[in-house]
Design a protein around this motif. Structure first.
Motif, PDB file in Angstrom:
ATOM      1  N   LEU A  79      95.001  78.301  -4.261  1.00  0.00           N
ATOM      2  CA  LEU A  79      95.548  77.114  -3.665  1.00  0.00           C
ATOM      3  C   LEU A  79      96.767  76.424  -4.082  1.00  0.00           C
ATOM      4  O   LEU A  79      97.502  75.614  -3.279  1.00  0.00           O
ATOM      5  N   CYS A  80      97.055  76.588  -5.202  1.00  0.00           N
ATOM      6  CA  CYS A  80      98.291  76.220  -6.056  1.00  0.00           C
ATOM      7  C   CYS A  80      99.077  77.513  -6.842  1.00  0.00           C
ATOM      8  O   CYS A  80      98.442  78.195  -7.474  1.00  0.00           O
ATOM      9  N   GLY A 120      95.518  66.414  -7.682  1.00  0.00           N
ATOM     10  CA  GLY A 120      96.721  66.470  -6.602  1.00  0.00           C
ATOM     11  C   GLY A 120      97.902  66.385  -7.182  1.00  0.00           C
ATOM     12  O   GLY A 120      97.991  65.652  -8.095  1.00  0.00           O
ATOM     13  N   ILE A 121      98.869  67.174  -6.862  1.00  0.00           N
ATOM     14  CA  ILE A 121     100.125  67.360  -6.995  1.00  0.00           C
ATOM     15  C   ILE A 121     100.797  65.764  -7.264  1.00  0.00           C
ATOM     16  O   ILE A 121     101.693  65.394  -8.276  1.00  0.00           O
ATOM     17  N   TYR A 127      94.294  74.806 -12.455  1.00  0.00           N
ATOM     18  CA  TYR A 127      94.766  75.052 -11.214  1.00  0.00           C
ATOM     19  C   TYR A 127      94.153  76.354 -10.763  1.00  0.00           C
ATOM     20  O   TYR A 127      93.643  77.178 -11.382  1.00  0.00           O
ATOM     21  N   GLN A 154     104.475  75.864  -8.126  1.00  0.00           N
ATOM     22  CA  GLN A 154     104.203  74.183  -7.742  1.00  0.00           C
ATOM     23  C   GLN A 154     104.072  73.579  -9.052  1.00  0.00           C
ATOM     24  O   GLN A 154     104.045  72.353  -8.817  1.00  0.00           O
ATOM     25  N   THR A 212      90.209  68.315   0.464  1.00  0.00           N
ATOM     26  CA  THR A 212      91.749  68.641   1.019  1.00  0.00           C
ATOM     27  C   THR A 212      92.879  68.388  -0.083  1.00  0.00           C
ATOM     28  O   THR A 212      93.322  67.511   0.196  1.00  0.00           O
ATOM     29  N   THR A 213      92.899  69.256  -1.145  1.00  0.00           N
ATOM     30  CA  THR A 213      93.973  69.007  -2.205  1.00  0.00           C
ATOM     31  C   THR A 213      94.634  70.275  -2.432  1.00  0.00           C
ATOM     32  O   THR A 213      94.153  71.251  -2.030  1.00  0.00           O
ATOM     33  N   GLU A 214      95.545  70.171  -3.241  1.00  0.00           N
ATOM     34  CA  GLU A 214      96.338  71.226  -3.693  1.00  0.00           C
ATOM     35  C   GLU A 214      95.963  72.386  -4.608  1.00  0.00           C
ATOM     36  O   GLU A 214      96.572  73.149  -5.012  1.00  0.00           O
TER      37      GLU A 214
END
Length: 265
Positions: free
Chosen positions: A59-60, A36-37, A55, A64, A91-93
């Motif tokens: 999604l990313c 996660g960010i 990554y 970012q 649910t993560t980035e």
């Protein structure tokens, strides 16, 4: 190192999966995963050294990642399948980091004032409770969190998740109960033990001086060694039918009373 990995059978991905799953592998390698960010950003702010950023571009975005790539890490693009294999949350980035663990020896603690406020937890086992304690400690900006007789690897993914990254914002040390008591006495830090026996109401105590607030587990409380060396045992009066509350909730009440006495400085 490949700059793109699409297979979950890739040997490096298998190694990272073991880091995610097994404390033994984390301890042996000195590495762990961050997801996660926000969590990775807090790790960077906490001076953790990142080896690799992984990554998934679906999604990313690379944009970012700009704030995360501040060191000389390897950056690897991974497929969604690989990301889902390594990710701990649904649910993560879409970004993970491989980071080096830190030493958590008592000797590494640095106090910024002569009247530090410390939260000590003896033998906490549940990652959710440990994470919540670290969030409380961060919210109160305590000087250190010390874990006595640790039962759980502090880099357990569940602790990182439940602490929302506060594992990286707190000064954390670990040791045996005996070692920590000796450390606190050497530093002339008063020891206030949350316990039912021979206790006084917590609001009657002076927490403005150098203070350690010590919490045990909900199941067994604190060991006798702590109670024998306490400056004072303290209690939160209960008005219901039970005589205890969640350890992280109790820690929050006690720590913020200390902060209130210190005028939240």
């Amino acid at each position: 190192m490949n700059k793109e990995i699409t297979s979950v059978q890739n040997p490096y991905i298998k190694e990272l999966y073991q880091l995610k799953e097994k404390s033994r592998d984390r301890k042996k390698s000195g590495l762990f995963l961050i997801e996660g960010i926000r969590e990775i950003s807090l790790a960077i702010k906490g001076d953790y050294q990142l080896e690799t950023i992984l990554y998934n571009p679906e999604l990313c975005s690379v944009t970012q990642l700009n704030g995360l790539i501040t060191q000389q890490q390897t950056t690897i693009e991974i497929s969604k399948e690989v990301y889902q294999k390594l990710a701990h949350r649904d649910t993560t980035e879409g970004v993970l980091a491989v980071a080096k663990t830190k030493s958590h020896d008592l000797k590494n603690i640095v106090f910024k004032s002569e009247s530090p406020l410390i939260l000590v937890a003896e033998a906490p086992e549940k990652p959710g409770n440990i994470g919540a304690i670290l969030r409380t400690a961060d919210a109160a900006n305590v000087d250190a969190v010390i874990i006595a007789n640790p039962k759980t690897d502090v880099y357990n993914p569940n602790i990182i998740r439940s602490s929302v990254g506060c594992i990286f914002t707190n000064q954390i040390a670990m040791g045996s109960t005996s070692e920590i008591i000796a450390f606190l006495k050497e530093k002339q830090i008063s020891i206030y033990c949350a316990a039912l026996q021979a206790s006084e109401v917590y609001t009657t105590q002076d927490f403005t001086k150098a203070t350690a607030i010590v919490m045990g587990t909900e199941a067994t409380g604190l060991s006798n060694e702590w109670l024998q060396h306490a400056t004072q045992n303290i209690i939160i009066p209960m008005q219901g039918e039970i005589d205890s509350m969640n350890v992280s909730v109790a820690a929050g009440i006690l720590i913020f009373e200390a902060k209130r006495q210190r005028n939240f400085l």
